[in-house]
Design a protein around this motif. Sequence first.
Motif, PDB file in Angstrom:
ATOM      1  N   UNK A 103      -7.898  59.699-104.806  1.00  0.00           N
ATOM      2  CA  UNK A 103      -7.941  60.105-102.585  1.00  0.00           C
ATOM      3  C   UNK A 103      -9.478  59.690-102.903  1.00  0.00           C
ATOM      4  N   UNK A 104     -10.269  60.517-104.010  1.00  0.00           N
ATOM      5  CA  UNK A 104     -11.885  60.075-103.487  1.00  0.00           C
ATOM      6  C   UNK A 104     -12.698  59.282-103.466  1.00  0.00           C
ATOM      7  N   UNK A 105     -11.791  58.699-104.184  1.00  0.00           N
ATOM      8  CA  UNK A 105     -12.551  57.136-105.060  1.00  0.00           C
ATOM      9  C   UNK A 105     -12.757  56.385-103.047  1.00  0.00           C
ATOM     10  N   UNK A 112     -11.028  69.880 -95.328  1.00  0.00           N
ATOM     11  CA  UNK A 112     -10.235  70.988 -95.814  1.00  0.00           C
ATOM     12  C   UNK A 112     -10.208  70.007 -97.007  1.00  0.00           C
ATOM     13  N   UNK A 113     -10.015  68.766 -97.554  1.00  0.00           N
ATOM     14  CA  UNK A 113     -10.013  67.971 -99.403  1.00  0.00           C
ATOM     15  C   UNK A 113      -9.069  67.358 -98.686  1.00  0.00           C
ATOM     16  N   UNK A 114      -8.535  67.163 -99.945  1.00  0.00           N
ATOM     17  CA  UNK A 114      -7.776  65.691-100.612  1.00  0.00           C
ATOM     18  C   UNK A 114      -6.123  66.592 -99.099  1.00  0.00           C
ATOM     19  N   UNK A 115      -5.938  66.018 -98.490  1.00  0.00           N
ATOM     20  CA  UNK A 115      -4.256  65.925 -97.752  1.00  0.00           C
ATOM     21  C   UNK A 115      -3.627  65.272 -98.449  1.00  0.00           C
ATOM     22  N   UNK A 116      -1.950  65.623 -98.116  1.00  0.00           N
ATOM     23  CA  UNK A 116      -0.599  64.483 -98.291  1.00  0.00           C
ATOM     24  C   UNK A 116      -0.610  63.834 -96.969  1.00  0.00           C
ATOM     25  N   UNK A 117       0.031  62.454 -96.818  1.00  0.00           N
ATOM     26  CA  UNK A 117       0.752  62.084 -95.839  1.00  0.00           C
ATOM     27  C   UNK A 117       1.545  61.293 -96.466  1.00  0.00           C
TER      28      UNK A 117
END
Length: 160
Positions: free
Chosen positions: A80-82, A20-25
């Motif tokens: 996060x994209x990189x 779903x795209x960037x997500x927190x950890x």
Amino acid sequence: MTIQVGETIPSAKLMTMTADGPGPVDTDGYFKGRKVAVFSVPGAFTPTCSAKHLPGFVDQADALKAKGVDEIACFSVNDVFVMDAWGKGSSADGKVTMLADGNGDFAKALGLEMDASGFGMGTRSQRFSMLVDDGKVTALYIEEPGAFQVSSAEHMLAHL
């Protein structure tokens, strides 16, 4: 102060790419109840990181898991994209979880940040690897500047 063997991983928020795209950890939950081999690189797509460090952990993923490692994670002070693009381009999917420490907060909390502004890269993470068991550091291998030996997958595998 640099984190030491026996200490608990500090609380921090990292990012990973999800369906779903960037997500927190959240590091507290991420490391809880399992053994994670973590390695950090100064930068995605940089020469040693791309030619040796990440490929070593991709190649040794099955061997590390056979020795009791539940997950392998790579983090870097990149967005996060990189990290997602680097992981895909390096065949890391399903072998190494790519974690982004975009602002360098986790590297700073570990006491393992470095000033790479002389190379136009700002504050980054030092090159290192560590084994984290249920949130506690059980092994820590920090490289000398410019070196690549003790943080390798092969070194970690030999010490499991």
